[in-house]
Motif scaffolding. Structure first.
Motif, mmCIF file in Angstrom:
data_model
loop_
_atom_site.group_PDB
_atom_site.id
_atom_site.type_symbol
_atom_site.label_atom_id
_atom_site.label_comp_id
_atom_site.label_asym_id
_atom_site.label_seq_id
_atom_site.Cartn_x
_atom_site.Cartn_y
_atom_site.Cartn_z
ATOM 1 N N MET A 1 0.818 -1.191 0.000
ATOM 2 C CA MET A 1 0.000 0.000 0.000
ATOM 3 C C MET A 1 0.863 1.256 0.000
ATOM 4 N N PHE A 2 1.993 1.199 0.697
ATOM 5 C CA PHE A 2 2.867 2.373 0.731
ATOM 6 C C PHE A 2 3.397 2.691 -0.664
ATOM 7 N N SER A 3 3.760 1.675 -1.414
ATOM 8 C CA SER A 3 4.303 1.936 -2.749
ATOM 9 C C SER A 3 3.244 2.515 -3.675
ATOM 10 N N LEU A 4 1.987 2.128 -3.484
ATOM 11 C CA LEU A 4 0.909 2.704 -4.282
ATOM 12 C C LEU A 4 0.728 4.181 -3.942
ATOM 13 N N ARG A 5 0.801 4.519 -2.667
ATOM 14 C CA ARG A 5 0.697 5.927 -2.265
ATOM 15 C C ARG A 5 1.880 6.738 -2.801
ATOM 16 N N PHE A 6 3.058 6.151 -2.739
ATOM 17 C CA PHE A 6 4.253 6.842 -3.234
ATOM 18 C C PHE A 6 4.173 7.057 -4.742
ATOM 19 N N ALA A 7 3.727 6.036 -5.465
ATOM 20 C CA ALA A 7 3.599 6.170 -6.921
ATOM 21 C C ALA A 7 2.548 7.212 -7.276
ATOM 22 N N ALA A 8 1.450 7.230 -6.539
ATOM 23 C CA ALA A 8 0.422 8.237 -6.789
ATOM 24 C C ALA A 8 0.961 9.632 -6.493
ATOM 25 N N ALA B 1 -4.003 14.232 -1.592
ATOM 26 C CA ALA B 1 -4.598 13.776 -2.848
ATOM 27 C C ALA B 1 -4.088 12.379 -3.209
ATOM 28 N N ALA B 2 -2.805 12.137 -3.020
ATOM 29 C CA ALA B 2 -2.244 10.811 -3.300
ATOM 30 C C ALA B 2 -2.776 9.779 -2.325
ATOM 31 N N TRP B 3 -2.925 10.167 -1.071
ATOM 32 C CA TRP B 3 -3.476 9.257 -0.057
ATOM 33 C C TRP B 3 -4.901 8.846 -0.441
ATOM 34 N N TRP B 4 -5.714 9.826 -0.841
ATOM 35 C CA TRP B 4 -7.095 9.563 -1.215
ATOM 36 C C TRP B 4 -7.158 8.663 -2.451
ATOM 37 N N LEU B 5 -6.366 8.994 -3.460
ATOM 38 C CA LEU B 5 -6.366 8.197 -4.688
ATOM 39 C C LEU B 5 -5.887 6.784 -4.435
ATOM 40 N N ALA B 6 -4.849 6.623 -3.624
ATOM 41 C CA ALA B 6 -4.333 5.283 -3.335
ATOM 42 C C ALA B 6 -5.364 4.457 -2.578
ATOM 43 N N ASN B 7 -6.107 5.066 -1.669
ATOM 44 C CA ASN B 7 -7.156 4.328 -0.969
ATOM 45 C C ASN B 7 -8.260 3.894 -1.925
ATOM 46 N N LYS B 8 -8.649 4.777 -2.833
ATOM 47 C CA LYS B 8 -9.667 4.422 -3.824
ATOM 48 C C LYS B 8 -9.183 3.288 -4.730
ATOM 49 N N LEU B 9 -7.947 3.400 -5.193
ATOM 50 C CA LEU B 9 -7.405 2.340 -6.056
ATOM 51 C C LEU B 9 -7.235 1.027 -5.306
ATOM 52 N N ASP B 10 -6.839 1.103 -4.050
ATOM 53 C CA ASP B 10 -6.663 -0.115 -3.264
ATOM 54 C C ASP B 10 -7.990 -0.846 -3.079
ATOM 55 N N LYS B 11 -9.061 -0.099 -2.873
ATOM 56 C CA LYS B 11 -10.386 -0.729 -2.756
ATOM 57 C C LYS B 11 -10.820 -1.387 -4.066
ATOM 58 N N LEU B 12 -10.405 -0.814 -5.188
ATOM 59 C CA LEU B 12 -10.754 -1.416 -6.472
ATOM 60 C C LEU B 12 -9.908 -2.660 -6.760
ATOM 61 N N ILE B 13 -8.666 -2.662 -6.301
ATOM 62 C CA ILE B 13 -7.756 -3.748 -6.599
ATOM 63 C C ILE B 13 -7.984 -4.952 -5.692
ATOM 64 N N GLN B 14 -8.306 -4.712 -4.429
ATOM 65 C CA GLN B 14 -8.451 -5.805 -3.460
ATOM 66 C C GLN B 14 -9.583 -6.736 -3.871
ATOM 67 N N PRO B 15 -9.330 -8.027 -3.795
ATOM 68 C CA PRO B 15 -10.415 -8.981 -4.121
ATOM 69 C C PRO B 15 -11.485 -8.969 -3.017
ATOM 70 N N ARG B 16 -12.714 -9.131 -3.439
ATOM 71 C CA ARG B 16 -13.821 -9.128 -2.478
ATOM 72 C C ARG B 16 -14.000 -10.524 -1.906
ATOM 73 N N ALA B 17 -14.247 -10.592 -0.624
ATOM 74 C CA ALA B 17 -14.384 -11.891 0.039
ATOM 75 C C ALA B 17 -15.811 -12.398 -0.002
#
Length: 65
Positions: free
Chosen positions: A1-8, A49-65
């Protein structure tokens, strides 16, 4: 998750800083202090802004249980 925030952040911060600088140059504010403040503001506003975007993307990427 940190790398996604950093990339964003690496993508968002320069875009915001550049947009603020272009906006200043459009209204004929060519002083170095204004330009540096705009660049710093873009870098600082890029953090949430990067924190918000990374959280949104992480929710889209994570598989649903």
């Amino acid at each position: 998750m940190f790398s996604l925030r950093f990339a964003a952040y690496l993508l968002i911060a320069p875009v915001l800083a550049g947009s603020f600088i272009v906006a200043l140059l459009t209204v004929d504010l060519f002083e170095a202090t204004y330009i540096s403040i705009a660049a710093i503001a873009g870098a600082v506003l890029g953090i949430p802004a990067a924190w918000w975007l990374a959280n949104k993307l992480d929710k889209l990427i994570q598989p649903r249980a």
